[in-house]
Design a protein around this motif. Structure first.
Motif, PDB file in Angstrom:
ATOM      1  N   CYS A  45      35.367  21.040  53.121  1.00 23.66           N
ATOM      2  CA  CYS A  45      34.638  20.546  54.293  1.00 23.66           C
ATOM      3  C   CYS A  45      34.523  21.613  55.379  1.00 23.66           C
ATOM      4  O   CYS A  45      35.519  22.194  55.807  1.00 23.66           O
ATOM      5  CB  CYS A  45      35.345  19.309  54.853  1.00 23.66           C
ATOM      6  SG  CYS A  45      34.624  18.723  56.408  1.00 23.66           S
ATOM      7  N   GLU A  46      33.302  21.854  55.823  1.00 21.35           N
ATOM      8  CA  GLU A  46      33.042  22.893  56.831  1.00 21.35           C
ATOM      9  C   GLU A  46      33.673  22.544  58.180  1.00 21.35           C
ATOM     10  O   GLU A  46      33.900  23.408  59.006  1.00 21.35           O
ATOM     11  CB  GLU A  46      31.525  23.079  57.010  1.00 21.35           C
ATOM     12  CG  GLU A  46      30.849  23.721  55.803  1.00 21.35           C
ATOM     13  CD  GLU A  46      30.985  25.243  55.784  1.00 21.35           C
ATOM     14  OE1 GLU A  46      31.509  25.813  56.757  1.00 21.35           O
ATOM     15  OE2 GLU A  46      30.556  25.849  54.791  1.00 21.35           O
ATOM     16  N   ALA A  47      33.909  21.269  58.421  1.00 21.36           N
ATOM     17  CA  ALA A  47      34.463  20.855  59.709  1.00 21.36           C
ATOM     18  C   ALA A  47      35.967  20.596  59.624  1.00 21.36           C
ATOM     19  O   ALA A  47      36.583  20.142  60.584  1.00 21.36           O
ATOM     20  CB  ALA A  47      33.751  19.591  60.200  1.00 21.36           C
ATOM     21  N   LEU A  53      38.230  17.357  60.601  1.00 17.31           N
ATOM     22  CA  LEU A  53      37.601  16.253  59.875  1.00 17.31           C
ATOM     23  C   LEU A  53      38.146  16.215  58.443  1.00 17.31           C
ATOM     24  O   LEU A  53      38.291  17.244  57.803  1.00 17.31           O
ATOM     25  CB  LEU A  53      36.070  16.460  59.840  1.00 17.31           C
ATOM     26  CG  LEU A  53      35.231  15.443  59.061  1.00 17.31           C
ATOM     27  CD1 LEU A  53      35.400  14.034  59.617  1.00 17.31           C
ATOM     28  CD2 LEU A  53      33.753  15.826  59.084  1.00 17.31           C
ATOM     29  N   PRO A  55      37.113  14.218  55.250  1.00 17.12           N
ATOM     30  CA  PRO A  55      36.220  13.234  54.625  1.00 17.12           C
ATOM     31  C   PRO A  55      36.923  12.283  53.655  1.00 17.12           C
ATOM     32  O   PRO A  55      36.548  11.118  53.576  1.00 17.12           O
ATOM     33  CB  PRO A  55      35.166  14.093  53.936  1.00 17.12           C
ATOM     34  CG  PRO A  55      35.542  15.515  54.130  1.00 17.12           C
ATOM     35  CD  PRO A  55      36.576  15.590  55.181  1.00 17.12           C
ATOM     36  N   CYS A  79      31.108  16.051  61.891  1.00 20.67           N
ATOM     37  CA  CYS A  79      30.480  16.431  60.619  1.00 20.67           C
ATOM     38  C   CYS A  79      29.239  17.279  60.904  1.00 20.67           C
ATOM     39  O   CYS A  79      28.433  16.932  61.757  1.00 20.67           O
ATOM     40  CB  CYS A  79      30.073  15.183  59.844  1.00 20.67           C
ATOM     41  SG  CYS A  79      28.981  15.519  58.452  1.00 20.67           S
ATOM     42  N   MET A  80      29.091  18.406  60.208  1.00 25.89           N
ATOM     43  CA  MET A  80      27.913  19.242  60.456  1.00 25.89           C
ATOM     44  C   MET A  80      26.874  19.143  59.346  1.00 25.89           C
ATOM     45  O   MET A  80      26.042  20.036  59.179  1.00 25.89           O
ATOM     46  CB  MET A  80      28.301  20.678  60.777  1.00 25.89           C
ATOM     47  CG  MET A  80      29.217  21.369  59.807  1.00 25.89           C
ATOM     48  SD  MET A  80      29.908  22.907  60.542  1.00 25.89           S
ATOM     49  CE  MET A  80      31.385  22.323  61.339  1.00 25.89           C
ATOM     50  N   SER A  81      26.924  18.057  58.581  1.00 26.44           N
ATOM     51  CA  SER A  81      25.897  17.778  57.561  1.00 26.44           C
ATOM     52  C   SER A  81      25.661  18.944  56.603  1.00 26.44           C
ATOM     53  O   SER A  81      24.521  19.299  56.336  1.00 26.44           O
ATOM     54  CB  SER A  81      24.552  17.424  58.209  1.00 26.44           C
ATOM     55  OG  SER A  81      24.724  16.569  59.283  1.00 26.44           O
ATOM     56  N   CYS A  82      26.750  19.522  56.104  1.00 27.96           N
ATOM     57  CA  CYS A  82      26.572  20.626  55.155  1.00 27.96           C
ATOM     58  C   CYS A  82      26.388  20.115  53.734  1.00 27.96           C
ATOM     59  O   CYS A  82      25.987  20.843  52.845  1.00 27.96           O
ATOM     60  CB  CYS A  82      27.768  21.572  55.219  1.00 27.96           C
ATOM     61  SG  CYS A  82      29.256  20.916  54.425  1.00 27.96           S
ATOM     62  N   PHE A  83      26.714  18.848  53.507  1.00 34.12           N
ATOM     63  CA  PHE A  83      26.554  18.174  52.208  1.00 34.12           C
ATOM     64  C   PHE A  83      27.457  18.708  51.094  1.00 34.12           C
ATOM     65  O   PHE A  83      27.262  18.389  49.929  1.00 34.12           O
ATOM     66  CB  PHE A  83      25.082  18.194  51.721  1.00 34.12           C
ATOM     67  CG  PHE A  83      24.148  17.479  52.650  1.00 34.12           C
ATOM     68  CD1 PHE A  83      24.091  16.096  52.680  1.00 34.12           C
ATOM     69  CD2 PHE A  83      23.325  18.187  53.513  1.00 34.12           C
ATOM     70  CE1 PHE A  83      23.232  15.435  53.552  1.00 34.12           C
ATOM     71  CE2 PHE A  83      22.469  17.541  54.395  1.00 34.12           C
ATOM     72  CZ  PHE A  83      22.411  16.158  54.415  1.00 34.12           C
ATOM     73  N   LYS A  84      28.460  19.524  51.463  1.00 28.75           N
ATOM     74  CA  LYS A  84      29.355  20.029  50.411  1.00 28.75           C
ATOM     75  C   LYS A  84      30.169  18.899  49.799  1.00 28.75           C
ATOM     76  O   LYS A  84      30.413  18.868  48.599  1.00 28.75           O
ATOM     77  CB  LYS A  84      30.296  21.098  50.984  1.00 28.75           C
ATOM     78  CG  LYS A  84      29.636  22.457  51.128  1.00 28.75           C
ATOM     79  CD  LYS A  84      30.641  23.541  51.498  1.00 28.75           C
ATOM     80  CE  LYS A  84      29.903  24.880  51.596  1.00 28.75           C
ATOM     81  NZ  LYS A  84      30.750  25.936  52.185  1.00 28.75           N
ATOM     82  N   CYS A  85      30.597  17.930  50.620  1.00 20.71           N
ATOM     83  CA  CYS A  85      31.415  16.829  50.097  1.00 20.71           C
ATOM     84  C   CYS A  85      30.628  16.009  49.084  1.00 20.71           C
ATOM     85  O   CYS A  85      31.144  15.616  48.044  1.00 20.71           O
ATOM     86  CB  CYS A  85      31.924  15.950  51.241  1.00 20.71           C
ATOM     87  SG  CYS A  85      30.636  15.318  52.322  1.00 20.71           S
ATOM     88  N   VAL A  96      29.590  12.221  53.388  1.00 20.18           N
ATOM     89  CA  VAL A  96      28.606  12.536  54.433  1.00 20.18           C
ATOM     90  C   VAL A  96      27.671  11.348  54.684  1.00 20.18           C
ATOM     91  O   VAL A  96      27.281  11.090  55.826  1.00 20.18           O
ATOM     92  CB  VAL A  96      27.816  13.823  54.086  1.00 20.18           C
ATOM     93  CG1 VAL A  96      27.074  13.689  52.762  1.00 20.18           C
ATOM     94  CG2 VAL A  96      26.826  14.196  55.178  1.00 20.18           C
ATOM     95  N   LEU A  99      29.440   8.862  56.793  1.00 22.32           N
ATOM     96  CA  LEU A  99      29.458   9.341  58.182  1.00 22.32           C
ATOM     97  C   LEU A  99      28.124   9.094  58.878  1.00 22.32           C
ATOM     98  O   LEU A  99      28.095   8.684  60.040  1.00 22.32           O
ATOM     99  CB  LEU A  99      29.828  10.830  58.209  1.00 22.32           C
ATOM    100  CG  LEU A  99      31.322  11.088  57.939  1.00 22.32           C
ATOM    101  CD1 LEU A  99      31.568  12.517  57.469  1.00 22.32           C
ATOM    102  CD2 LEU A  99      32.157  10.784  59.184  1.00 22.32           C
TER     103      LEU A  99
HETATM  104  S1  SF4 Z   1      28.883  17.062  55.160  1.00 23.31           S
HETATM  105 FE1  SF4 Z   1      30.880  16.573  54.268  1.00 23.31          FE
HETATM  106  S2  SF4 Z   1      31.815  18.562  53.859  1.00 23.31           S
HETATM  107 FE2  SF4 Z   1      30.127  18.924  55.306  1.00 23.31          FE
HETATM  108  S3  SF4 Z   1      31.023  18.804  57.362  1.00 23.31           S
HETATM  109 FE3  SF4 Z   1      30.315  16.749  56.871  1.00 23.31          FE
HETATM  110  S4  SF4 Z   1      32.071  15.722  55.944  1.00 23.31           S
HETATM  111 FE4  SF4 Z   1      32.508  17.923  55.901  1.00 23.31          FE
END
Ligand code: SF4
Ligand code: SF4
Lengths: 175, 290
Positions: A45-47, A53, A55, A79-85, A96, A99
């Motif tokens: 998770c980027e955050a 954060l 997730p 959450c910065m909406s990177c969609f990695k999760c 995400v 969230l």
């Molecule tokens: S999209 Fe998922 S991985 Fe990315 S910042 Fe938000 S919770 Fe973390």
């Protein structure tokens, strides 16, 4: 109708809240069987490091039905909406998306909306875009605008009233 | 000439002019004609945290406008590209929602049919125009240029929605840069996020994400950092000095849009391509002087 009315009309927004609630309950029933708390989502998770954060805990709290607690918490806005999760979850759970639904619920419940979100929405309502044309500086500190850079007029909704009516409707009721 | 309708979105046409200028300067040299369309609005993606139905509606509205042109839609912003792609998928899979959205669109005499494709800069160049075709038009090789690429989260994920590049090992930009003569190199932080989505509510944290990534890139001796997203570029180029301050490092890494490097390789004069607008120190590259 102004943004303040749009985002604080707690009563009229009950249909919208019901709709988001349905979405959350659907996410709850869909994930409860699948998430096994491996925390792979949190490890990427980027955050996580910067803003703490987690997730996988968001998923766990949803499983337990602690929706109001999360809606009232600032952490959902980190959450910065990177969609990695969503990409990396071995069980196709998408924290995400949970969230997004929680933040939507916070807004529909008339909670205070953080930062510039309100002004972006206001701008969409008035000109269709999140911001109007800006003057920028070049490396020599000279001011430049679209027109003196040879760019054509910006594409915006042609009938502002019709556009605004549709968006306003969306913000207050289920479509 | 192959025609595409251009969907500019919000950020590129209101402040990230270098991207738009370089697109308009470079693509015609590859036989692409861009058609400007009136009436577009925000794609809705920046509103996703507030109201996802609004996101869906706004995307459908823009797609419906583009469908009237009967042209595929060129979408240079990865955020817009994701939003429009997700909307297509959602309305395809949910006829009931599609009917509801269409009943609302009727007030602006619009109807969503799902009849066009949306294309980002990367797949336009790599898949639609093609590497062989680009090769034929290269006039000035970018030889010796060590490039770090940045795709942007919304362009590579979520793959379930259908993205133009691979989510874990994107290489299309590298392939394009190689045919231009440059030397793209992978690095451990390549998939790290720029943090831009936090600019609305946690601007300091957003800058920290940007600073952390750029610091690593600078330490690894790259000549230039290349991106294809107006949101990312705003962080890495326009706000580079501030981003450096958040991590207490003096950042001096040239940042360019892929379309600016492409233009230079295709022989566009360096006075064009909006190069004066990059705030990072692109002069030190001596590009186009050869
Ligand atoms: S999209 Fe998922 S991985 Fe990315 S910042 Fe938000 S919770 Fe973390
Ligand atoms: S959401 Fe997925 S990645 Fe995260 S803990 Fe649950 S199963 Fe693991």
């Amino acid at each position: 109708m102004g943004v303040v009315d749009l985002t604080s009309m707690a009563e009229e927004q009950s249909t919208l809240r019901n709709e988001i609630n349905e979405r959350l309950l659907k996410l709850k029933s869909e994930i409860s069987d699948y998430c096994f708390q491996c925390a792979k989502c949190t490890s990427g998770c980027e955050a996580h490091k910067l803003l703490e954060l987690e997730p996988h805990k968001i998923v766990a709290l949803l499983k337990r039905g602690l929706i109001d607690e999360m809606v009232n918490s600032d952490v959902i806005w980190t959450c910065m909406s990177c969609f990695k999760c969503r990409e990396r979850c071995p069980q196709k759970v998408a924290p995400v998306e949970i969230l997004f639904a929680l933040k939507n619920m916070a807004v529909a419940s008339g909670k205070q909306i953080p930062g510039k979100y309100t002004s972006m929405l206001q701008s969409i309502l008035s000109i269709g875009l999140i911001q109007d044309v800006q003057s920028v500086s070049n490396r020599d500190n000279k001011t430049k605008k679209r027109d003196n850079l040879g760019l054509p007029k910006v594409s915006k909704p042609l009938d502002a009233v019709k556009f605004q009516t549709a968006i306003t409707k969306l913000a207050v009721e289920k479509i | 000439m192959t025609k595409y309708a251009l969907y500019p979105g919000c950020v590129m046409p209101t402040e990230q002019y270098a991207y738009e200028i370089s697109i308009r300067d470079a693509l015609p040299l590859l036989n692409i004609a861009l058609v400007d369309v009136e009436g577009f609005s925000c794609c809705g993606e920046p509103m996703k945290s507030m109201n996802q139905l609004m996101t869906l509606y706004l995307s459908a509205r823009n797609l419906a406008l583009a469908e009237k042109q009967n042209l595929d839609l060129f979408v240079p912003c990865p955020m817009c590209h994701l939003s429009l792609s997700e909307c297509q998928r959602a309305l395809e899979n949910n006829p009931e929602m599609r009917d509801r959205i269409n009943s609302m669109l009727a007030s602006e005499d619009l109807q969503y049919k799902g009849s066009i494709d949306v294309v980002h800069t990367i797949n336009l160049l790599h898949d639609h125009i093609g590497i062989e075709e680009i090769k034929k038009h290269v006039k000035k090789s970018l030889s010796g240029l060590k490039v770090a690429t940045h795709y942007g989260c919304h362009l590579i994920r979520p793959s379930e929605v259908g993205r133009p590049v691979d989510s874990e090992n994107p290489q299309k930009m590298e392939t394009i840069l190689k045919v231009l003569g440059a030397e793209p190199l992978d690095y451990p932080e390549k998939l790290d996020c720029c943090g831009a989505m936090l600019s609305a509510n946690l601007p300091e944290s957003a800058l920290t994400k940007t600073g952390q990534k750029l610091q690593k890139v600078q330490d690894q001796g790259f000549d230039v950092f290349v991106d294809v997203c107006p949101w990312c570029h705003r962080m890495f180029d326009s706000k580079q000095v501030k981003a450096g301050e958040t991590v207490a490092v003096k950042l001096e890494i040239p940042v360019m849009y892929l379309t600016q490097l492409l233009g230079l390789a295709l022989g566009v004069k360096k006075e064009k391509l909006g190069l004066e607008l990059n705030l990072s120190p692109v002069d030190k590259l001596k590009l186009g002087d050869k």
